[in-house]
Design an enzyme around this catalytic site. Sequence first.
Site, mmCIF file in Angstrom:
data_model
loop_
_atom_site.group_PDB
_atom_site.id
_atom_site.type_symbol
_atom_site.label_atom_id
_atom_site.label_comp_id
_atom_site.label_asym_id
_atom_site.label_seq_id
_atom_site.Cartn_x
_atom_site.Cartn_y
_atom_site.Cartn_z
ATOM 1 N N ALA A 37 53.929 33.258 36.791
ATOM 2 C CA ALA A 37 53.614 33.574 35.395
ATOM 3 C C ALA A 37 53.076 34.994 35.357
ATOM 4 C CB ALA A 37 52.578 32.596 34.879
ATOM 5 N N GLY A 87 54.441 30.083 39.057
ATOM 6 C CA GLY A 87 55.352 29.521 38.061
ATOM 7 C C GLY A 87 56.805 29.598 38.517
ATOM 8 N N GLU A 139 57.333 26.668 40.582
ATOM 9 C CA GLU A 139 57.361 25.486 39.718
ATOM 10 C C GLU A 139 58.719 25.359 39.027
ATOM 11 O OE1 GLU A 139 53.562 26.711 37.822
ATOM 12 O OE2 GLU A 139 52.942 24.658 38.223
ATOM 13 N N GLU A 181 48.274 30.436 43.006
ATOM 14 C CA GLU A 181 47.346 30.450 41.865
ATOM 15 C C GLU A 181 45.896 30.356 42.302
ATOM 16 O OE1 GLU A 181 50.139 28.755 42.061
ATOM 17 O OE2 GLU A 181 51.198 28.704 40.150
HETATM 18 C C1 LIG Z 1 51.104 28.479 35.575
HETATM 19 C C2 LIG Z 1 51.499 29.518 36.513
HETATM 20 C C3 LIG Z 1 50.596 30.431 36.970
HETATM 21 C C4 LIG Z 1 51.052 31.517 37.824
HETATM 22 O O1 LIG Z 1 52.213 31.620 38.190
HETATM 23 S S1 LIG Z 1 49.886 32.652 38.268
HETATM 24 C C5 LIG Z 1 50.773 33.883 39.128
HETATM 25 C C6 LIG Z 1 51.187 33.454 40.506
HETATM 26 N N1 LIG Z 1 51.856 34.551 41.166
HETATM 27 C C7 LIG Z 1 51.192 35.427 41.930
HETATM 28 O O2 LIG Z 1 49.986 35.329 42.096
HETATM 29 C C8 LIG Z 1 51.986 36.539 42.551
HETATM 30 C C9 LIG Z 1 51.399 37.860 42.195
HETATM 31 N N2 LIG Z 1 52.148 38.951 42.794
HETATM 32 C C10 LIG Z 1 51.959 39.320 44.084
HETATM 33 O O3 LIG Z 1 51.213 38.769 44.841
HETATM 34 C C11 LIG Z 1 52.729 40.503 44.546
HETATM 35 O O4 LIG Z 1 53.057 41.278 43.468
HETATM 36 C C12 LIG Z 1 54.027 40.127 45.303
HETATM 37 C C13 LIG Z 1 53.634 39.436 46.622
HETATM 38 C C14 LIG Z 1 54.899 39.203 44.482
HETATM 39 C C15 LIG Z 1 54.827 41.406 45.608
HETATM 40 O O5 LIG Z 1 54.061 42.339 46.301
HETATM 41 P P1 LIG Z 1 54.662 43.831 46.512
HETATM 42 O O6 LIG Z 1 56.000 43.748 47.080
HETATM 43 O O7 LIG Z 1 53.628 44.571 47.273
HETATM 44 O O8 LIG Z 1 54.809 44.420 45.057
HETATM 45 P P2 LIG Z 1 53.674 44.710 43.961
HETATM 46 O O9 LIG Z 1 53.449 46.168 43.896
HETATM 47 O O10 LIG Z 1 52.493 43.834 44.159
HETATM 48 O O11 LIG Z 1 54.364 44.166 42.637
HETATM 49 C C16 LIG Z 1 55.426 44.849 42.026
HETATM 50 C C17 LIG Z 1 55.259 44.794 40.534
HETATM 51 O O12 LIG Z 1 55.410 43.451 40.107
HETATM 52 C C18 LIG Z 1 54.285 43.104 39.336
HETATM 53 N N3 LIG Z 1 54.006 41.683 39.467
HETATM 54 C C19 LIG Z 1 54.269 40.907 40.532
HETATM 55 N N4 LIG Z 1 53.903 39.652 40.277
HETATM 56 C C20 LIG Z 1 53.394 39.636 39.034
HETATM 57 C C21 LIG Z 1 52.875 38.600 38.208
HETATM 58 N N5 LIG Z 1 52.827 37.331 38.609
HETATM 59 N N6 LIG Z 1 52.448 38.954 36.985
HETATM 60 C C22 LIG Z 1 52.519 40.228 36.542
HETATM 61 N N7 LIG Z 1 53.017 41.239 37.281
HETATM 62 C C23 LIG Z 1 53.457 40.933 38.509
HETATM 63 C C24 LIG Z 1 53.175 43.959 39.877
HETATM 64 O O13 LIG Z 1 52.174 44.096 38.930
HETATM 65 C C25 LIG Z 1 53.886 45.256 40.112
HETATM 66 O O14 LIG Z 1 54.022 45.892 38.871
HETATM 67 P P3 LIG Z 1 53.943 47.492 38.731
HETATM 68 O O15 LIG Z 1 55.090 48.022 39.533
HETATM 69 O O16 LIG Z 1 54.013 47.768 37.300
HETATM 70 O O17 LIG Z 1 52.618 47.874 39.337
#
Ligand code: A1D88
Length: 784
Positions: free
Chosen positions: A123, A169, A172, A194
Amino acid sequence: MRASASARAALRVARSGAARAVVARVAAAQAAPAMARSGIQARSMADKPAAAAAAAPAGPTSIEMTEDGIAIITMNDLSERMNVLNKGMMEAFEGVLNKLESDSSIRAAVLMSGKDDSWVAGADIRMLDACKSAEELATLARTGQKMMDRLAGLKKPVVAAINGFCLGGGAELAMACHYRIVSTGSKTKIGLPEVQLGLLPGSGGTQRLPKLVGIQNAVTMMTTGQQLDAKRAKRNGFADSVADPFALRDAALQAARGLADGSLKRKPKAQPLVPTRLLEGTSIGRNVLFDQAGKMIAKKAGTAYPAPMEILNAVRAGVEGGHAKGQEVEAAAFGKLGMTSVSAALRSIYFAQTAAKKNPFPKPAEPASTVAVLGAGLMGAGIAEVTAHKAAATVLLRDKTLEGLSRGEKQISGNMDKKVSRRRMTKAAADAVTSRVLGFCDGVPGWDRQLPRADVVVEAVFEDLGLKHSVIKELEATGLRPDAILASNTSALPIADLAKASKHPERVIGMHYFSPVDKMPLLEVIPHAGTSDAVVGRAFDLGLKQGKTVIVVKDVPGFYVNRCLGPFMAEAFALMQEGVEAERLDKVMRDFGFPVGPVTLADEVGIDVASHVNSFLTEHLGERMGGSDATVLRDMMDRGMMGRKSGKGFFVYGKGKGKGAKTVNPDAKALLAKYLKKGASVEAAAAMDDATIQDRMAGRFLIEALLCLQDGIIRSPTDGDVGAIFGIGFPPFRGGPFRHIDAVGADNLRNQLRGFAAKYGPQFNPPRILNEYADAKKRFHPSE
Ligand SMILES: C/C=C/C(=O)SCCNC(=O)CCNC(=O)[C@H](O)C(C)(C)COP(=O)(O)OP(=O)(O)OC[C@H]1O[C@@H](n2cnc3c(N)ncnc32)[C@H](O)[C@@H]1OP(=O)(O)O
């Protein structure tokens, strides 16, 4: 200070993933109604195969049709670097579901991503962050649950063809599909992280995962946030099959056809909770399992992190009361957790860490392809390892002696072997890493021919200015290229002093890694006043490629992290000299949220190192290091109490199997008794309340962090938070020192410090910047 315990502490932080982050970006508004916005293009390949295949999707999702009625849904949100479940994607997906339900020509579907590195990364965390109430968050969760239920309930099979990050998400969504094929690509990671944001999976994940992988596996995955590659996902039941990334689409199409014509069977809908597992197969067994898991979570997460227990509760509610009941509990908990200060702090760390992935200095045209590392000790070998492994660069590792070099090479190959035996890496990949490390030592020819290849040299030789000077001179005389940068992994020496030995001082910079380098996430990059911006950019870039979170700090004694740690440790010694017992002090600070107590930290670092750092920082910080008599450390050294490495320090350490066990060292206790302050006693100290101990310890850390901001040693409060969390494990749920001050209130902290200063001395004087923030009622993170 190369704090191995603090290293382990922060490592746990990093592993728990509690500290990760992003620059907040406003979600790209998707203006048109759902179907139009989704850019869904239902085309028949028979009609216009070429055009359909080549057309770039206009919205976050698009659909291609094969001649035999398989819909290939591609998720590719062009407004985002990675696919995330934001408002636009969710609405587009509603359109997709409408289409799948209503179009009778569709027999089955394949759900894939148009991005190279993400299927769906969860998400949109910014969207969650923008929610203002528990109800708003719970509603968001219910919307997600409904979408997933609708997908899972489709009569037509949907195959998730997963390549890239499939997290939160995203996982999921994959679980709501009827079949999952996971690519073996290196960027493919499956997980529900999460918990690292202080949340639980809120779109049915707590209900579907146990059915796929069993209760125990599911609880472990969700309470730790662990991420699986394709093979592990297949092994634990998440994936139905795995495929090479290039073969993924074909494999998914084949599976979709098989599921549609019945030649391939779906997994039973509600797969019994892995009946082979005794505990999970009976209600008595499950009760035992849930009760045990509850105890374990209570012990590990304590009250500071409420999400793991809520995860367990939601799983249990579903197992005992059914899917609908489980989802109800899940959505309510999602709302409740999302509004906690813990989740807010963890989300902010996620944003900060993502921001720290962006190099604010000039990015080099090409990443460093060859890096020379001088000194194959613990640090040098660690730097060589992350360079060869994470940055995939060639490493020229040099030590004075063959023994030193062999030890360093063994460290690297040993770590690689561990990864292979834990199935984190293939043997071939591990061999590729070790083969990238070329070893050199005195008397072995070839160094002078290889050195000019180096884009960067990192020296990690003994901390002696004279020695480092001679190393720099020798490097330049041997043929270091004029455009190569010269980095020193020092934790104490001023970079400006080191640069004096170079003909090109503008290329000299500090890169302060933390031990163990392969596990500790932080890197402090330290330009001196004459370092060029291009060199800072190159060092920053290399740090990122090595997988580090990088902060740029000023060239001052202790840089940032150790500068804050110094007064904090001095306060620990002060408290012990007031009679506070070692075990209690450790426990009280662990209760505050540090992963290890300060006394254990001193033993882990080594009493000799702690003593050296104490006197070095006292020289520079003066009364800010006051409060204790540090000669106790020298007395301990004289008696052979060097900390863990000598088997005894403040504690005595077990040998062999009981290596981890430790008890208070009676000799250290007797010695401390001699250093008790006037009028102090162990009995009186026992009456001191825990909160005072915590406030005094934290206060010393916060004062120094504030002074670092005031004096421009760190570039922002965010860097200060990231550095403290990743460098020494400042409690992540508090969000770092500056977010913690915001939570306490600058004025409250000032009053408390004034009280401590009056009672204990000027080391507690509130810094000017705190007064300014308190007077103006300002926050260090004003937007939160
Ligand atoms: C009910 C459901 C709840 C949920 O799903 S809560 C969310 C669960 N997901 C996460 O916690 C994953 C969060 N993301 C990460 O941990 C990392 O990212 C990754 C491991 C997926 C990738 O890491 P890397 O390859 O180093 O890339 P990067 O610079 O961190 O991310 C690239 C761009 O992607 C955006 N992004 C990634 N995941 C999310 C997300 N879940 N929500 C919003 N933005 C996200 C970042 O911000 C950034 O963006 P920009 O290039 O603009 O800085």
